[in-house]
Design an enzyme around this catalytic site. Structure first.
Site: not given
Lengths: 437, 437
Positions: A268, A264-265, A294
């Site tokens: 980003h 997830h990060e 996001e």
């Protein structure tokens, strides 16, 4: 120097200093020993005030007016850049410098208390700080609402997503909240008919998880010559495009949590890395809003990395890393685990179906607190009632309830809606990309 | 607000932002992946220019003039503080802002090249950067020399030690250089008459060294609730009093190097921790010069931790940590090793007797380069000849010669004399303290 180039020079400087502040924030969460908290709060507040002064310097308004009058001479990028400059100026100019400083310090102090209060399930100890942060947040919100001609809540949310309005959020969220109960029952009933997936049995040594997560991050595009992977209580992605600072947290009995957090990060970080280099330090070259940001983390985590294709590649890598074998580590089983739906208490661990319920709950509560319709002392009860109404489960304590997220305690009010609007955007973008293939 | 309190407010802000810059510098050396170098150089340069602007703001000179005119109303601390403010203002005001920025960027770029050039023994690759840093250093030095009515070299050195003059350094260093050859022969002859100490046999696992060094740092006063211990190529002590950032480097076959490095940097950190809290953010509460700072690191490293008393305590701790036994790990043997004298090539590993020779060499060379009497291209030969004249040994390559120290390549010119003047101060202070006991 004519107005527009001088504005670029000034915003470049602000952007570079803002990057420096991001390093101080990363260090605060990841490296700093507890003793450093007060001094760091001073440093960050001083930098915030300074950035505020640089942005609200009286010369800035003159330059913006002058550049806008000569707008015809600008190309498309420059014109868009000028509009973003004005937006940033309006955000800064709405809030007086002493409020900026008081807010920055109150948030640092509160975040520090939260880091202890959460594991200790101590909402009572947290409450005075929450009150103080909320009081200042409402002041900031009122000032921004006046500047942007919207409500206090919308003025706060505008920092994370320009022009986002309650009247746009409510129908989407109300629709989902109405749709969820029956759909969730259906999904759970259908899941119950199949045999349960095999739970991978740990322990999964943290040192191996770290190595595995580096490899997963590399698989989605991260280059560790220009990135770090570290651990923190509340994972985030920080740093700058040339030096991404990805953080996660590991559980020894569950490798998926740390791994999905890293993916997830990494999403980003990849968005930041992909920003247009020519506009690297200009407002137009920065993320405009957090919904799209996001969406990029969720395309990686939810659309790509929970797919049969990705897990088909990852399953043998995971099994080999932990020297495991058997049905629990087969791709098909990992896929069923990664897409499994359940009623659960923790937002960051929630599945794609129930996640929006967590966000809708927080959105409604923060809207009520900013609107002075919910006193912070009533938050735990309102949280627990709200989750029960949306998901049919009730947190046994505040650690698993209203203390679980850092946002309100660190001053990020109006941020939550972007998570679910981002998830919806991710699903739509990925679907369109697949159809376009 | 009258002038003096306004000056305190302004210098407090400068000091807080300077602390933030120290975190960026620490991160750059200890945590930053290589890809982040250019962006970090931008951040540090922007902050340097900003600190320069805050210090040289025209209002500052008015306030200083006004406060000095009303000096009679100040108490002793305030009066001393005002004098330090003026000194800092003179340093900043001597150098134009564009030179500050160019210098900061050139030093960051050069330091980055040095981190590769040193292990690769690549002086040729380093030379263009050294030339550029020297060129700008000479510009800064000329400006400061004019402001402080001294030579360019003294203007540079004044930043590290106020009022230090070549005419004071030369006699002390010349005296030592004259004294050293015969004395060194004597020491080595006397050492040769005794049986050689037993070399402790490794390997000494780095993980165990880390734990041991934490324990040693705690023994001399460091509290890791308010400090970190990390690794870097060129050890230093950074951070702030409430959050000390000690760094060292470990060798697997020699635990003493990492340990003595940690003890040295702990001494620096303890000095910062001991600064007067009431004046924490004012110029008068900061270290006035590096001679006294260095004396405090050397009291810990050289006077305390190479004593029979300390090593009597440390020897069993060390032996237990590495699960070793035998004569090599006895206190008496460790003491003989810790105080052993030899002709050696690396300054940071040198003993108390030969260390000044390394400093005298660097001092003479940097004085000649600033004075345009030595071209940087001639540095390797001049270095090797100089070391041979002082110590009777010659480096086989530049890695062990003129590339070994970061100082010149990162812009710290005029710093070296403070090491040996600090060592002399440490010996005198500790001797006086013992007599006073």
């Amino acid at each position: 120097m004519s107005a527009y180039p001088e504005l670029e020079a000034r915003f470049r400087r602000i952007s570079v200093l803002r990057d420096g502040a991001r390093v101080l924030n990363w260090d605060q969460s990841v490296m700093m020993p507890p003793g450093g908290a007060a001094a760091r709060a001073e440093q960050i507040a001083a930098l915030e005030v300074l950035l505020h002064e640089l942005t609200t310097n009286p010369r800035m308004e003159e330059l913006l007016d002058e550049a806008e009058a000569g707008r015809g001479g600008l190309d498309g990028w420059q014109d868009a850049n000028l509009a973003e400059m004005r937006r940033r100026w309006r955000h800064a100019n709405a809030v007086p410098a002493d409020l900026v400083e008081a807010y920055s310090k109150a948030c640092s102090a509160s975040e520090k208390v939260w880091r202890k209060a959460r594991p200790e399930n101590d909402f009572a100890g947290m409450l005075p700080h929450l009150r103080e942060v909320l009081r200042l947040t409402r002041e900031v919100g009122a000032a921004k609402g006046a500047a942007f001609d919207c409500s206090a809540y919308e003025g706060l949310a505008d920092l994370y997503e320009p022009d986002l309005r309650v009247a746009e959020i409510d129908p989407v969220f109300d629709d989902y909240a109405a749709f969820l109960p029956d759909f969730l029952d259906d999904v759970l009933a259908r899941q119950a008919m199949a045999t349960a997936p095999h739970p991978p049995e740990g322990p999964f040594p943290i040192a191996i998880q770290r190595e595995l997560c580096r490899r997963m991050a590399e698989a989605v595009g991260i280059d560790f010559e220009a990135a770090r992977l570290d651990e923190t209580l509340h994972p985030f992605s920080g740093g700058v495009p040339e030096d991404s600072r990805i953080t996660t947290r590991y559980e020894e009995d569950d490798f998926a949590q740390g791994m999905m957090g890293v993916l997830h990060e990494s999403g980003h970080a990849m968005y930041e890395i992909g920003r247009p280099a020519d506009w690297r330090y200009q407002p137009v070259g920065r993320a405009r809003g957090m919904i799209l940001h996001e969406s990029q983390s969720l395309i990686v985590e939810m659309q790509v990395c929970r797919s049969p294709e990705f897990l088909g590649w990852a399953a043998p890598v995971i099994a080999e890393a932990f020297a495991k074998e058997g049905p629990a580590f087969e791709a098909e089983n990992l896929y069923r685990l990664a897409t499994r739906v359940e009623r659960s208490l923790i937002r960051v661990d929630a599945d794609e179906v129930t996640y929006p319920a967590h966000v809708i709950l927080r959105y409604r509560l923060e809207l009520a607190m900013i609107g002075d319709e919910l006193d912070p002392a009533e938050l735990p009860a309102a949280w627990n009632d709200g989750l029960e109404a949306l998901l049919g489960i009730r947190p046994p304590d505040d650690r698993l309830g209203c203390l679980q997220d850092i946002h309100w305690y660190s001053g990020a009010w109006g941020y939550f809606p972007t998570y679910t609007l981002g998830a919806m955007t991710a699903a739509q973008l990925f679907d369109a990309a697949k159809r376009d293939d």
